[in-house]
Design a protein around this motif. Structure first.
Motif, short mmCIF file in Angstrom:
data_model
loop_
_atom_site.label_atom_id
_atom_site.label_comp_id
_atom_site.label_asym_id
_atom_site.label_seq_id
_atom_site.Cartn_x
_atom_site.Cartn_y
_atom_site.Cartn_z
N CYS A 1 0.82 -1.21 0.00
CA CYS A 1 0.00 0.00 0.00
C CYS A 1 0.85 1.26 0.00
N GLY A 2 1.87 1.30 0.84
CA GLY A 2 2.75 2.46 0.90
C GLY A 2 3.57 2.64 -0.36
N TYR A 3 3.80 1.55 -1.07
CA TYR A 3 4.56 1.62 -2.31
C TYR A 3 3.73 2.19 -3.45
N GLU B 1 -9.43 12.76 -5.74
CA GLU B 1 -9.72 11.86 -6.86
C GLU B 1 -8.46 11.45 -7.63
N THR B 2 -7.46 12.29 -7.63
CA THR B 2 -6.21 11.96 -8.32
C THR B 2 -5.51 10.74 -7.72
N GLU B 3 -5.85 10.38 -6.50
CA GLU B 3 -5.23 9.24 -5.82
C GLU B 3 -6.10 7.98 -5.84
N TRP B 4 -7.32 8.06 -6.32
CA TRP B 4 -8.25 6.93 -6.24
C TRP B 4 -7.75 5.68 -6.93
N GLU B 5 -7.16 5.82 -8.11
CA GLU B 5 -6.67 4.64 -8.82
C GLU B 5 -5.59 3.93 -8.01
N ALA B 6 -4.67 4.70 -7.43
CA ALA B 6 -3.60 4.13 -6.62
C ALA B 6 -4.16 3.45 -5.37
N VAL B 7 -5.17 4.06 -4.75
CA VAL B 7 -5.78 3.47 -3.55
C VAL B 7 -6.47 2.15 -3.90
N ARG B 8 -7.16 2.11 -5.03
CA ARG B 8 -7.81 0.86 -5.45
C ARG B 8 -6.78 -0.23 -5.72
N GLU B 9 -5.65 0.15 -6.31
CA GLU B 9 -4.58 -0.82 -6.55
C GLU B 9 -4.01 -1.32 -5.23
N ALA B 10 -3.84 -0.42 -4.27
CA ALA B 10 -3.33 -0.81 -2.96
C ALA B 10 -4.29 -1.79 -2.29
N GLU B 11 -5.58 -1.52 -2.39
CA GLU B 11 -6.57 -2.44 -1.82
C GLU B 11 -6.46 -3.81 -2.48
N LEU C 1 -3.87 -5.16 -3.98
CA LEU C 1 -2.59 -5.80 -3.69
C LEU C 1 -2.42 -6.22 -2.23
N CYS C 2 -3.27 -5.72 -1.36
CA CYS C 2 -3.14 -6.03 0.07
C CYS C 2 -3.46 -7.50 0.31
N PRO C 3 -2.50 -8.27 0.80
CA PRO C 3 -2.73 -9.71 0.98
C PRO C 3 -3.62 -10.05 2.17
N SER C 4 -3.86 -9.09 3.06
CA SER C 4 -4.63 -9.41 4.26
C SER C 4 -6.01 -8.76 4.32
#
Length: 71
Positions: A16-18, A43-53, A55-58
């Motif tokens: 997520c931090g990456y 909104e500029t960060e939404w795509e990255a946040v969705r990717e973090a979600e 990729l989160c294994p837990s």
């Protein structure tokens, strides 16, 4: 978008931090566990946040895209 993290579920993968560094941080002094920096990212960060979600294994990250009705 509203972002919530469930810290007790975090396994400190650091994904997520990456991918969304403006919203999440994984500090070494905290064992690498997630810290939420912005629970209502622009909104500029939404795509990255969705990717973090994704990729989160837990399943630590929870996203709410729709606003909660008031009243």
């Amino acid at each position: 978008m509203k972002v919530t993290v469930h810290g007790a579920m975090c396994v400190a993968s650091g994904n997520c931090g990456y991918v969304a560094a403006k919203v999440f941080r994984n500090r070494e002094e905290n064992g690498g566990y997630v810290e939420l920096l912005d629970p209502n990212p622009p909104e500029t960060e939404w795509e990255a946040v969705r990717e973090a979600e994704y990729l989160c294994p837990s399943g630590t990250i929870q996203i709410e895209d729709r606003p909660i009705p008031s009243g």
